[in-house]
Scaffold this motif. Structure first.
Motif, short mmCIF file in Angstrom:
data_model
loop_
_atom_site.label_atom_id
_atom_site.label_comp_id
_atom_site.label_asym_id
_atom_site.label_seq_id
_atom_site.Cartn_x
_atom_site.Cartn_y
_atom_site.Cartn_z
N UNK A 121 0.84 -1.21 0.00
CA UNK A 121 0.00 0.00 0.00
C UNK A 121 0.86 1.25 0.00
N UNK A 122 0.35 2.27 -0.62
CA UNK A 122 1.10 3.52 -0.69
C UNK A 122 0.17 4.71 -0.61
N UNK A 123 0.66 5.84 -1.08
CA UNK A 123 -0.13 7.06 -1.02
C UNK A 123 -1.30 7.04 -1.99
N UNK A 124 -1.22 6.25 -3.05
CA UNK A 124 -2.28 6.18 -4.05
C UNK A 124 -2.86 4.78 -4.09
N UNK A 125 -4.11 4.68 -4.52
CA UNK A 125 -4.77 3.38 -4.58
C UNK A 125 -4.23 2.52 -5.71
N UNK A 126 -3.65 3.14 -6.74
CA UNK A 126 -3.05 2.41 -7.85
C UNK A 126 -1.54 2.60 -7.82
N UNK A 127 -0.81 1.52 -8.10
CA UNK A 127 0.63 1.60 -8.27
C UNK A 127 1.02 0.83 -9.51
N UNK A 128 2.23 1.09 -10.01
CA UNK A 128 2.72 0.42 -11.21
C UNK A 128 3.46 -0.86 -10.83
N UNK A 129 3.11 -1.93 -11.52
CA UNK A 129 3.80 -3.20 -11.39
C UNK A 129 4.71 -3.37 -12.60
N UNK A 130 6.02 -3.49 -12.35
CA UNK A 130 7.03 -3.55 -13.41
C UNK A 130 7.43 -4.99 -13.68
N UNK A 131 7.60 -5.31 -14.96
CA UNK A 131 8.19 -6.57 -15.39
C UNK A 131 9.29 -6.25 -16.39
N UNK A 132 10.50 -6.76 -16.13
CA UNK A 132 11.64 -6.44 -16.99
C UNK A 132 12.49 -7.69 -17.25
N UNK A 133 13.02 -7.76 -18.46
CA UNK A 133 13.92 -8.85 -18.84
C UNK A 133 15.24 -8.26 -19.32
N UNK A 134 16.36 -8.95 -19.00
CA UNK A 134 17.68 -8.45 -19.40
C UNK A 134 18.64 -9.63 -19.56
N UNK A 135 19.46 -9.63 -20.61
CA UNK A 135 20.41 -10.74 -20.81
C UNK A 135 21.38 -10.86 -19.64
N UNK A 136 21.70 -12.09 -19.27
CA UNK A 136 22.68 -12.34 -18.21
C UNK A 136 23.97 -12.84 -18.86
N UNK A 137 24.82 -11.91 -19.25
CA UNK A 137 26.06 -12.25 -19.93
C UNK A 137 27.08 -12.83 -18.96
N UNK A 138 26.89 -12.60 -17.67
CA UNK A 138 27.83 -13.16 -16.69
C UNK A 138 27.90 -14.69 -16.80
N UNK A 139 26.80 -15.30 -17.22
CA UNK A 139 26.78 -16.76 -17.38
C UNK A 139 27.21 -17.21 -18.77
N UNK A 140 27.65 -16.27 -19.60
CA UNK A 140 28.25 -16.53 -20.91
C UNK A 140 27.37 -17.34 -21.85
N UNK A 141 26.15 -16.84 -22.13
CA UNK A 141 25.33 -17.50 -23.14
C UNK A 141 25.84 -17.18 -24.54
N UNK A 142 25.37 -17.91 -25.52
CA UNK A 142 25.77 -17.66 -26.90
C UNK A 142 25.16 -16.37 -27.42
#
Length: 518
Positions: free
Chosen positions: A374-395
């Protein structure tokens, strides 16, 4: 002899039973309960999708209510976008009213259809009411008029979808309660069964609780409200295009922020459903379309594939992410590994679709629970994000998503209801005759404005000339080394992505080419 023949026929019979049992997962779902109620109608009518809706006049589902508790109205006008069935008739409730549906035990979709139009002399903007289903509060002091006015892009009608589990020896009771000095209404009611343990999967299927180092569970005591259901990278899918549960899937474009990535599509690709992900999980069109980050690794490392969803604050949410890798280049594990962020928290560090599913063309889904506090407003933003994980050295430096479902979960007191949207405020009306405001005062203001604007222009020109002269002096000074600055925007990647990106030695340079060129 007869014993020999029986023994001879036994192996083929075994084989037949085995094949039949193992192929059940490739079939769409056939609902055991399917009720379509066209509220306010006196006869059976068909909707444009070909489904037959029963009128609720003298319906057995409403037999427990006194006749004066409700009345029937037709909408005064029909917007071209609005279907006749089930939206053009409504049942108006002046007091508490309950529909009782005798259904089999198990989880059910409950879909409520609303068209907040004019009905005779009733002002629909004054309609406020609550709805409960068994022990769950679905809506509270709800305004269909305010709700439809807040939907983007604008529409004239909408559907609210819930998931309610009916226990043994229990009926599904849907109760409408008008707020004081108000009335409630409904245009259509749809009830559809679903497979057991489909969304609330029980204690045998632990779920990741994002931001907490624990797992959690959903059992059949949990009620859900469908908030979003998206065919990511694809087109809208209507109810009859679903897999037997009549769900609708919408495009994801309006929820994307920043880079939109690519939407590769291979027509005719074969989706290989499994016992883990049966055919009713999502339609073929969901798993055969996708949104990827694109073929340019340097660009992909500098942004997150991001969606933002306004939701009610103060609730837990279930996110179901659907994946299926259909591109011919992706056949092995460790070719594509990415991070999944939900509300700025790491939900998955090493998402590898081939590893999760078992191979190319095999669908899979992953469930996550997240709290939107809960926050100051009744609506809040729900974020979904994807990002490459190069640390694991994919192709390949890429990430994908095929489909997404987001559900709100009831609180411990059984409440699913959020707040109404804020009323839209019309902009102030412009003056009809501004030229009539003349006289000495307006003349003085005009003169002051001209003089002030002239002084400001002289000052701005002086500042530009000074800056130009200063820059020229710096360039001509050989004792000064060249100064450079650059900006790189990272939305929410973890700290190890904030340094300059170096490709692993075995990185496949073909990735720089579009997939169609490979």
């Amino acid at each position: 002899m007869s014993i020999f023949i029986a023994l001879y026929l036994l192996p083929p019979l075994h084989l037949f039973l085995y094949v039949t049992a193992t192929k059940d997962y490739s079939l769409p779902y056939s609902p055991t309960d399917l009720i379509l109620l066209n509220c306010g109608a006196s006869s059976n009518l068909s909707s444009p999708d070909g489904r037959s809706w029963d009128g609720d006049s003298q319906s057995k589902f409403a037999a427990s209510n006194p006749p004066e508790a409700s009345s029937v109205f037709e909408a005064s006008n029909q917007d071209p976008s609005v279907n006749q069935v089930p939206y053009m008739t409504a049942r108006i409730f002046h007091s508490k009213f309950t529909y009782t549906f005798p259904v089999l035990p198990g989880p059910k979709f409950v879909r409520l259809y609303f068209y907040p139009a004019s009905y005779s002399n009733l002002d629909i903007s004054t309609s406020y009411f609550s709805i409960s289903a068994n022990n769950y509060r679905l809506l509270n002091n709800f305004s269909a008029s305010l709700t439809v006015s807040a939907i983007i892009p604008p529409v004239d009608y909408f559907t609210k979808e819930f998931i309610i589990t009916v226990r043994d020896n229990q009926k599904l009771e849907l109760t409408f309660i008008p707020s004081p000095a108000s009335f409630s209404f409904i245009n259509g009611i749809e009830i559809v069964s679903m497979p057991d343990s489909f969304y609330a999967r029980g204690h045998d299927n632990p779920l990741t609780y994002v931001g907490r180092d624990v797992h959690t569970f959903l059992d059949n005591t949990t009620a859900l409200e469908t908030v979003y259901r998206l065919n990511v990278g694809g087109q809208d899918i209507g109810s009859t295009g679903d897999t037997g549960m009549y769900r609708t899937w919408n495009q994801d474009l309006e929820y994307l922020i920043g880079q939109a990535g690519n939407t590769p599509y291979l027509p005719g690709v074969k989706i290989k459903y499994t016992t883990k992900t049966p055919a009713y999980s999502a339609p073929v069109m969901v798993y055969s379309t996708m949104r990827s980050m694109g073929p340019e690794p340097r660009l992909n490392m500098n942004y997150n594939l991001t969606w933002i969803f306004p939701v009610d604050a103060g609730f837990l949410y279930l996110l179901r992410l659907h994946f299926c890798e259909t591109r011919k280049e992706f056949i092995n594990e460790n070719q594509q590994i990415f991070l999944i962020f939900i509300n700025n928290q790491t939900a998955e560090y090493d998402a590898d679709v081939i590893h999760m599913s078992g191979g190319n063309g095999i669908p899979v889904y992953k469930d996550y629970i997240v709290l939107v506090p809960p926050g100051g407003q009744s609506k809040q933003d729900l974020w979904l994000e994807l990002h490459p994980n190069i640390e694991l050295k994919p192709t390949y430096a890429d990430a994908i998503l095929n489909g997404l479902e987001i559900f709100k979960l009831n609180k411990t007191d059984g409440n699913l209801a959020g707040f109404n949207p804020e009323p839209t405020v019309a902009p102030p009306r412009a003056e009809q005759h501004p030229e009539r405001r003349t006289g000495k005062r307006s003349s003085i203001i005009t003169v002051i404005g001209i003089v002030g604007g002239s002084i400001g222009a002289v000052f701005a020109c002086s500042l530009i000339l000074y800056f130009f002269a200063f820059k020229q002096k710096r360039v001509k000074d050989p004792s000064k080394s060249e100064e450079k600055s650059s900006w790189t925007v990272f939305l929410h990647p973890p700290q190890y992505f904030r340094n300059s990106f170096e490709y692993p030695s075995d990185f496949d340079n073909r990735y720089c080419l579009p997939f169609s060129a490979l």
